[in-house]
Design a protein around this motif. Sequence first.
Motif, PDB file in Angstrom:
ATOM      1  N   ILE A 151      12.135  53.001  -2.574  1.00 46.61           N
ATOM      2  CA  ILE A 151      12.069  51.957  -3.555  1.00 46.61           C
ATOM      3  C   ILE A 151      11.873  52.603  -4.906  1.00 46.61           C
ATOM      4  O   ILE A 151      10.772  53.174  -5.292  1.00 46.61           O
ATOM      5  CB  ILE A 151      11.309  50.700  -3.184  1.00 46.61           C
ATOM      6  CG1 ILE A 151      11.571  49.921  -2.071  1.00 46.61           C
ATOM      7  CG2 ILE A 151      10.993  49.724  -4.616  1.00 46.61           C
ATOM      8  CD1 ILE A 151      10.601  50.573  -0.918  1.00 46.61           C
ATOM      9  N   THR A 152      12.804  52.239  -5.811  1.00 47.79           N
ATOM     10  CA  THR A 152      12.863  52.665  -7.021  1.00 47.79           C
ATOM     11  C   THR A 152      12.391  51.694  -8.086  1.00 47.79           C
ATOM     12  O   THR A 152      13.089  50.615  -8.098  1.00 47.79           O
ATOM     13  CB  THR A 152      14.168  53.516  -7.546  1.00 47.79           C
ATOM     14  OG1 THR A 152      14.504  54.334  -6.711  1.00 47.79           O
ATOM     15  CG2 THR A 152      13.985  54.039  -8.953  1.00 47.79           C
ATOM     16  N   VAL A 153      11.315  51.865  -8.886  1.00 41.92           N
ATOM     17  CA  VAL A 153      10.719  50.953  -9.759  1.00 41.92           C
ATOM     18  C   VAL A 153      10.829  51.476 -11.223  1.00 41.92           C
ATOM     19  O   VAL A 153      10.406  52.799 -11.439  1.00 41.92           O
ATOM     20  CB  VAL A 153       9.481  50.595  -9.516  1.00 41.92           C
ATOM     21  CG1 VAL A 153       8.639  49.510 -10.647  1.00 41.92           C
ATOM     22  CG2 VAL A 153       9.117  49.873  -8.131  1.00 41.92           C
ATOM     23  N   THR A 154      11.325  50.748 -11.992  1.00 44.24           N
ATOM     24  CA  THR A 154      11.172  51.262 -13.603  1.00 44.24           C
ATOM     25  C   THR A 154       9.886  50.283 -14.131  1.00 44.24           C
ATOM     26  O   THR A 154       9.982  49.052 -14.238  1.00 44.24           O
ATOM     27  CB  THR A 154      12.272  50.891 -14.447  1.00 44.24           C
ATOM     28  OG1 THR A 154      12.856  49.704 -14.213  1.00 44.24           O
ATOM     29  CG2 THR A 154      13.590  51.983 -13.772  1.00 44.24           C
ATOM     30  N   ALA A 155       8.967  51.161 -14.860  1.00 39.53           N
ATOM     31  CA  ALA A 155       7.689  50.515 -15.410  1.00 39.53           C
ATOM     32  C   ALA A 155       7.662  51.045 -16.735  1.00 39.53           C
ATOM     33  O   ALA A 155       8.150  52.226 -17.382  1.00 39.53           O
ATOM     34  CB  ALA A 155       6.553  50.881 -14.663  1.00 39.53           C
ATOM     35  N   SER A 156       7.147  50.217 -17.785  1.00 34.96           N
ATOM     36  CA  SER A 156       6.987  50.469 -19.029  1.00 34.96           C
ATOM     37  C   SER A 156       5.633  51.483 -18.942  1.00 34.96           C
ATOM     38  O   SER A 156       5.135  51.520 -17.890  1.00 34.96           O
ATOM     39  CB  SER A 156       6.539  49.496 -19.783  1.00 34.96           C
ATOM     40  OG  SER A 156       5.119  48.675 -19.404  1.00 34.96           O
ATOM     41  N   GLU A 215       2.386  49.721 -18.091  1.00 32.29           N
ATOM     42  CA  GLU A 215       2.358  49.275 -16.647  1.00 32.29           C
ATOM     43  C   GLU A 215       2.231  50.718 -15.854  1.00 32.29           C
ATOM     44  O   GLU A 215       1.510  50.653 -14.831  1.00 32.29           O
ATOM     45  CB  GLU A 215       3.709  48.762 -16.347  1.00 32.29           C
ATOM     46  CG  GLU A 215       3.960  47.546 -16.925  1.00 32.29           C
ATOM     47  CD  GLU A 215       5.356  46.743 -16.636  1.00 32.29           C
ATOM     48  OE1 GLU A 215       5.386  45.529 -16.318  1.00 32.29           O
ATOM     49  OE2 GLU A 215       6.087  47.667 -16.386  1.00 32.29           O
ATOM     50  N   ALA A 216       2.853  51.764 -15.935  1.00 32.93           N
ATOM     51  CA  ALA A 216       2.825  53.015 -15.395  1.00 32.93           C
ATOM     52  C   ALA A 216       1.310  53.874 -15.577  1.00 32.93           C
ATOM     53  O   ALA A 216       1.080  54.467 -14.700  1.00 32.93           O
ATOM     54  CB  ALA A 216       3.799  53.876 -15.534  1.00 32.93           C
ATOM     55  N   ALA A 217       0.720  53.479 -16.474  1.00 32.35           N
ATOM     56  CA  ALA A 217      -0.533  54.360 -16.805  1.00 32.35           C
ATOM     57  C   ALA A 217      -1.562  54.173 -15.800  1.00 32.35           C
ATOM     58  O   ALA A 217      -2.315  55.019 -15.491  1.00 32.35           O
ATOM     59  CB  ALA A 217      -0.984  53.585 -18.147  1.00 32.35           C
ATOM     60  N   SER A 218      -1.794  53.099 -15.047  1.00 32.96           N
ATOM     61  CA  SER A 218      -2.783  52.872 -14.104  1.00 32.96           C
ATOM     62  C   SER A 218      -2.185  53.139 -12.591  1.00 32.96           C
ATOM     63  O   SER A 218      -2.536  52.793 -11.563  1.00 32.96           O
ATOM     64  CB  SER A 218      -3.152  51.351 -14.040  1.00 32.96           C
ATOM     65  OG  SER A 218      -2.102  50.284 -13.939  1.00 32.96           O
ATOM     66  N   ALA A 220      15.814  54.991 -21.041  1.00 34.61           N
ATOM     67  CA  ALA A 220      16.266  53.590 -21.039  1.00 34.61           C
ATOM     68  C   ALA A 220      16.584  53.420 -19.524  1.00 34.61           C
ATOM     69  O   ALA A 220      17.271  54.336 -18.741  1.00 34.61           O
ATOM     70  CB  ALA A 220      17.351  53.773 -22.030  1.00 34.61           C
ATOM     71  N   PRO A 221      16.482  52.243 -18.892  1.00 33.50           N
ATOM     72  CA  PRO A 221      16.882  51.860 -17.729  1.00 33.50           C
ATOM     73  C   PRO A 221      18.345  52.195 -17.656  1.00 33.50           C
ATOM     74  O   PRO A 221      19.135  52.053 -18.274  1.00 33.50           O
ATOM     75  CB  PRO A 221      16.478  50.335 -17.379  1.00 33.50           C
ATOM     76  CG  PRO A 221      15.455  50.324 -18.651  1.00 33.50           C
ATOM     77  CD  PRO A 221      15.784  51.123 -19.760  1.00 33.50           C
ATOM     78  N   GLU A 222      18.703  52.550 -16.128  1.00 34.23           N
ATOM     79  CA  GLU A 222      20.052  52.934 -16.302  1.00 34.23           C
ATOM     80  C   GLU A 222      21.149  51.682 -16.282  1.00 34.23           C
ATOM     81  O   GLU A 222      20.541  50.547 -15.641  1.00 34.23           O
ATOM     82  CB  GLU A 222      20.264  53.515 -14.527  1.00 34.23           C
ATOM     83  CG  GLU A 222      21.837  53.711 -14.166  1.00 34.23           C
ATOM     84  CD  GLU A 222      21.875  54.414 -12.829  1.00 34.23           C
ATOM     85  OE1 GLU A 222      22.945  54.915 -12.349  1.00 34.23           O
ATOM     86  OE2 GLU A 222      20.788  54.851 -12.251  1.00 34.23           O
ATOM     87  N   GLY A 223      22.283  51.643 -17.093  1.00 31.83           N
ATOM     88  CA  GLY A 223      22.962  50.418 -17.052  1.00 31.83           C
ATOM     89  C   GLY A 223      22.613  49.575 -18.151  1.00 31.83           C
ATOM     90  O   GLY A 223      23.471  48.793 -18.472  1.00 31.83           O
ATOM     91  N   SER A 224      21.592  49.904 -18.937  1.00 30.03           N
ATOM     92  CA  SER A 224      21.167  49.105 -20.134  1.00 30.03           C
ATOM     93  C   SER A 224      21.867  49.237 -21.356  1.00 30.03           C
ATOM     94  O   SER A 224      22.529  50.373 -21.470  1.00 30.03           O
ATOM     95  CB  SER A 224      19.614  49.514 -20.441  1.00 30.03           C
ATOM     96  OG  SER A 224      19.390  50.876 -20.742  1.00 30.03           O
ATOM     97  N   GLN A 258      11.465  53.401 -20.197  1.00 28.78           N
ATOM     98  CA  GLN A 258      10.414  53.113 -19.068  1.00 28.78           C
ATOM     99  C   GLN A 258      10.471  54.636 -18.147  1.00 28.78           C
ATOM    100  O   GLN A 258      11.248  55.556 -18.269  1.00 28.78           O
ATOM    101  CB  GLN A 258      11.149  52.199 -18.409  1.00 28.78           C
ATOM    102  CG  GLN A 258      11.031  50.874 -19.074  1.00 28.78           C
ATOM    103  CD  GLN A 258      11.815  49.607 -18.132  1.00 28.78           C
ATOM    104  OE1 GLN A 258      12.565  49.707 -17.655  1.00 28.78           O
ATOM    105  NE2 GLN A 258      10.838  48.484 -18.368  1.00 28.78           N
ATOM    106  N   LEU A 259       9.372  54.513 -17.296  1.00 31.86           N
ATOM    107  CA  LEU A 259       9.354  55.525 -16.387  1.00 31.86           C
ATOM    108  C   LEU A 259       9.569  55.130 -14.798  1.00 31.86           C
ATOM    109  O   LEU A 259       9.568  53.938 -14.710  1.00 31.86           O
ATOM    110  CB  LEU A 259       7.747  56.008 -16.404  1.00 31.86           C
ATOM    111  CG  LEU A 259       7.129  56.559 -17.469  1.00 31.86           C
ATOM    112  CD1 LEU A 259       5.771  56.709 -17.144  1.00 31.86           C
ATOM    113  CD2 LEU A 259       7.758  57.954 -17.779  1.00 31.86           C
TER     114      LEU A 259
END
Length: 382
Positions: free
Chosen positions: A243-248, A251-254, A284-288, A295-296
């Motif tokens: 599962i691929t998640v894009t996080a700011s 959000e990813a810091a924790s 940048a998110p793919e397709g944006s 995002q990470l």
Amino acid sequence: MSAHSHLRRAGLGLVLLLLVAAGIFVFTRHRSAAAPAPGPSAAVATAKLERRDLSTSKTISGTIGYGNPRAVEGHRQATVTWLPAPGASIKRGQQLYRADDRPVPLFYGGMPLYRPIEGKGLVGRDVQIVADNLEKLGYSLGYRPRAGEWVTPPAAPAPSPSSTPPPSPAPVRIRKDEGVLTAAMITAIKKWQRDQGLPETGTIAVGDVEVLAGAVRVESVAVQPGAPANGPLMSVTPTRKVITVTASLSEAASIERGAAVTVILPDEKEIPARVLSVGRALAAPEGSVGDTTPQLTVTVTVNDPATLSKIDSAEVTVGFAGKAREDVLAAPVEALIALAEGGYAVQTPAGLVAVTTGMFAQGWVEITGDGLAEGTDVVVAS
């Protein structure tokens, strides 16, 4: 001065006095009419302190797939004669493609082969990769020198038959991640070549095998048979679904690698999973399109791959557990007042009360302070 002159002066003064008095009256009356009547004081927004549970857990949207594809390049001066079909899975020892109608098998490892594997006594990490793969494929390698032992590498060939042979190389000490090309390993290479239908040379040239991190699934092919085999050939992904998640960044810091998470499928079924990796490159998110916050990429893998066996692609939700505080006194974040000397306070009917803050979550903040209790009214910014 005559009596007539005195009377005229007295009359003029009386007129001026009357005019000034009239002006004051008019000015005062005008101000009274213009000033609005005092109204009731403006209402102040308040909220009550509550005892509640706070949690920093969060949910982020993700996509089921096979992860980001990576390009595979060939390293042989040859012609591509066969390529696998998209969607094919290829494991250790199986042919990744064919060049000049000879198989180019897949080996597992952390680095490509950059030189020929030949000459008894050759030492290096690339030799170790070949040895590990042959052993995993069932070929006996006999005794393998261990880290710390000394071996003599093969001598360099003379520039020409008539030239003076180069001096014998000095012995080298084997490091823990290095292998040694022994006589038994050369025999194993010949057996492997015979099984592959290759010439039994006992050596492996650059491009005879392709080394990747593990088994791969072919995402797409970049060329057709007849193309040169020393360039980009295909794109591959791991064989295990992720599962691929894009996080700011916040959000990813924790989010930590290996952390337990929960994947919620479209049918609301919850599946235990863990964080496989947290990217370090903001993009940048793919397709944006347009200005998008970088995002990470966070990669999540489920504990039981069979739970995703019937799903190749889907939008899901991933729940990331955070810290939790139960039954704490909390106020809306808007109730906090920053003090000039530092710290925070809240405004109560009894006045300002200095507070100590704890967890911030979901728009509330844990607080403690003298005289504060559940139900206490506090002023909130409107």
